[in-house]
Design a protein around this motif. Structure first.
Motif, short mmCIF file in Angstrom:
data_model
loop_
_atom_site.label_atom_id
_atom_site.label_comp_id
_atom_site.label_asym_id
_atom_site.label_seq_id
_atom_site.Cartn_x
_atom_site.Cartn_y
_atom_site.Cartn_z
N SER A 274 0.83 -1.21 0.00
CA SER A 274 0.00 0.00 0.00
C SER A 274 0.86 1.25 0.00
CB SER A 274 -0.92 0.02 1.23
OG SER A 274 -1.88 -0.99 1.13
N LEU A 275 1.89 1.26 0.83
CA LEU A 275 2.80 2.42 0.88
C LEU A 275 3.49 2.65 -0.46
CD1 LEU A 275 4.43 1.92 4.39
CD2 LEU A 275 2.84 3.72 3.70
N ARG A 276 3.70 1.57 -1.20
CA ARG A 276 4.34 1.69 -2.52
C ARG A 276 3.35 2.01 -3.62
NH1 ARG A 276 9.33 -2.55 -2.60
NH2 ARG A 276 9.97 -2.20 -0.44
N GLY A 277 2.09 2.20 -3.25
CA GLY A 277 1.08 2.65 -4.21
C GLY A 277 0.29 1.56 -4.89
N ALA A 278 0.39 0.32 -4.45
CA ALA A 278 -0.35 -0.76 -5.11
C ALA A 278 -1.85 -0.49 -5.06
CB ALA A 278 -0.03 -2.10 -4.45
N GLU A 279 -2.49 -0.69 -6.20
CA GLU A 279 -3.94 -0.57 -6.30
C GLU A 279 -4.58 -1.93 -6.57
OE1 GLU A 279 -4.53 3.65 -8.42
OE2 GLU A 279 -3.17 2.27 -9.48
N ILE A 280 -3.79 -2.84 -7.12
CA ILE A 280 -4.24 -4.19 -7.47
C ILE A 280 -3.17 -5.16 -6.98
CG2 ILE A 280 -4.82 -5.78 -9.36
CD1 ILE A 280 -5.30 -3.17 -11.06
N VAL A 281 -3.59 -6.24 -6.34
CA VAL A 281 -2.65 -7.27 -5.92
C VAL A 281 -3.14 -8.61 -6.47
CG1 VAL A 281 -1.50 -8.43 -4.00
CG2 VAL A 281 -2.08 -5.99 -3.82
N ILE A 282 -2.27 -9.29 -7.18
CA ILE A 282 -2.59 -10.58 -7.78
C ILE A 282 -2.02 -11.68 -6.89
CG2 ILE A 282 -2.28 -12.06 -9.81
CD1 ILE A 282 -1.95 -9.38 -11.41
N VAL A 283 -2.87 -12.67 -6.57
CA VAL A 283 -2.48 -13.72 -5.62
C VAL A 283 -2.79 -15.12 -6.17
CG1 VAL A 283 -2.64 -14.54 -3.23
CG2 VAL A 283 -3.17 -12.14 -3.75
N PRO A 284 -1.83 -15.78 -6.82
CA PRO A 284 -2.02 -17.19 -7.17
C PRO A 284 -1.71 -18.04 -5.93
CG PRO A 284 0.09 -16.47 -7.99
CD PRO A 284 -0.57 -15.26 -7.35
N ALA A 285 -2.44 -19.14 -5.76
CA ALA A 285 -2.26 -19.92 -4.54
C ALA A 285 -2.65 -21.38 -4.72
CB ALA A 285 -3.07 -19.31 -3.41
N ARG B 127 -7.75 -8.49 3.34
CA ARG B 127 -6.63 -7.69 2.82
C ARG B 127 -7.14 -6.63 1.84
NH1 ARG B 127 -4.94 -9.25 6.94
NH2 ARG B 127 -3.56 -11.01 7.15
N ALA B 128 -8.13 -6.95 1.05
CA ALA B 128 -8.69 -5.96 0.13
C ALA B 128 -9.29 -4.79 0.90
CB ALA B 128 -9.74 -6.62 -0.76
N VAL B 129 -10.05 -5.09 1.94
CA VAL B 129 -10.70 -4.04 2.73
C VAL B 129 -9.68 -3.26 3.54
CG1 VAL B 129 -12.33 -3.62 4.62
CG2 VAL B 129 -12.91 -5.24 2.80
N GLU B 130 -8.78 -3.96 4.22
CA GLU B 130 -7.77 -3.29 5.06
C GLU B 130 -6.96 -2.27 4.28
OE1 GLU B 130 -6.42 -6.89 8.08
OE2 GLU B 130 -5.37 -6.61 6.21
N HIS B 131 -6.60 -2.63 3.06
CA HIS B 131 -5.65 -1.81 2.29
C HIS B 131 -6.28 -1.10 1.11
CE1 HIS B 131 -2.58 -3.26 4.92
NE2 HIS B 131 -3.09 -4.47 4.76
N GLN B 132 -7.61 -1.24 0.97
CA GLN B 132 -8.34 -0.56 -0.08
C GLN B 132 -7.72 -0.81 -1.45
OE1 GLN B 132 -11.46 1.45 0.55
NE2 GLN B 132 -11.15 -0.30 1.91
N VAL B 133 -7.50 -2.08 -1.75
CA VAL B 133 -6.95 -2.50 -3.04
C VAL B 133 -7.88 -3.54 -3.65
CG1 VAL B 133 -4.54 -2.07 -2.40
CG2 VAL B 133 -5.52 -4.34 -2.03
N PHE B 134 -7.76 -3.70 -4.96
CA PHE B 134 -8.42 -4.81 -5.62
C PHE B 134 -7.54 -6.03 -5.47
CE2 PHE B 134 -10.10 -1.13 -7.90
CZ PHE B 134 -11.47 -1.39 -7.85
N VAL B 135 -8.12 -7.16 -5.12
CA VAL B 135 -7.39 -8.41 -5.01
C VAL B 135 -7.90 -9.37 -6.08
CG1 VAL B 135 -6.84 -10.39 -3.54
CG2 VAL B 135 -6.95 -8.11 -2.55
N ILE B 136 -6.99 -9.79 -6.95
CA ILE B 136 -7.32 -10.79 -7.96
C ILE B 136 -6.67 -12.08 -7.48
CG2 ILE B 136 -7.04 -11.51 -10.35
CD1 ILE B 136 -6.78 -8.49 -11.02
N ALA B 137 -7.51 -13.03 -7.04
CA ALA B 137 -7.00 -14.24 -6.40
C ALA B 137 -7.51 -15.48 -7.10
CB ALA B 137 -7.41 -14.25 -4.93
#
Length: 88
Positions: free
Chosen positions: A47-58, A75-85
């Motif tokens: 988040s500090l580095r400006g991420a708006e989208i985080v991709i998570v393969p698992a 994690r999406a709510v905490e950091h206000q990012v889109f999570v593509i999982a």
């Protein structure tokens, strides 16, 4: 983070040494893997580095499916990012 408990992951993978956030046509995007969902400090840094989208393969097992769902949403709510999982 590499998962180690009763897993061959540590034999097959090496933990990363950087945490890049890339400019893409869709926004600032980062990628993490599987076990990294359990480390909120890592997400704070993204988040500090400006991420708006985080991709998570698992590859979370069925026995922890609810943890997977909870943590991707949290994690999406905490950091206000889109999570593509995608969980195998």
């Amino acid at each position: 983070h590499v998962f180690g408990y009763q897993s061959l992951e540590a034999d097959l993978l090496t933990p990363g040494t950087s945490l890049p956030v890339a400019d893409t046509p869709f926004g600032k995007t980062a990628g993490i893997t599987c076990y990294d969902l359990r480390f909120p400090g890592l997400w704070s840094e993204l988040s500090l580095r400006g991420a708006e989208i985080v991709i998570v393969p698992a590859a979370w097992p069925a026995t922890r499916r609810e943890h997977w769902r909870l943590l991707t949403s949290a994690r999406a709510v905490e950091h206000q990012v889109f999570v593509i999982a995608c969980n195998a």
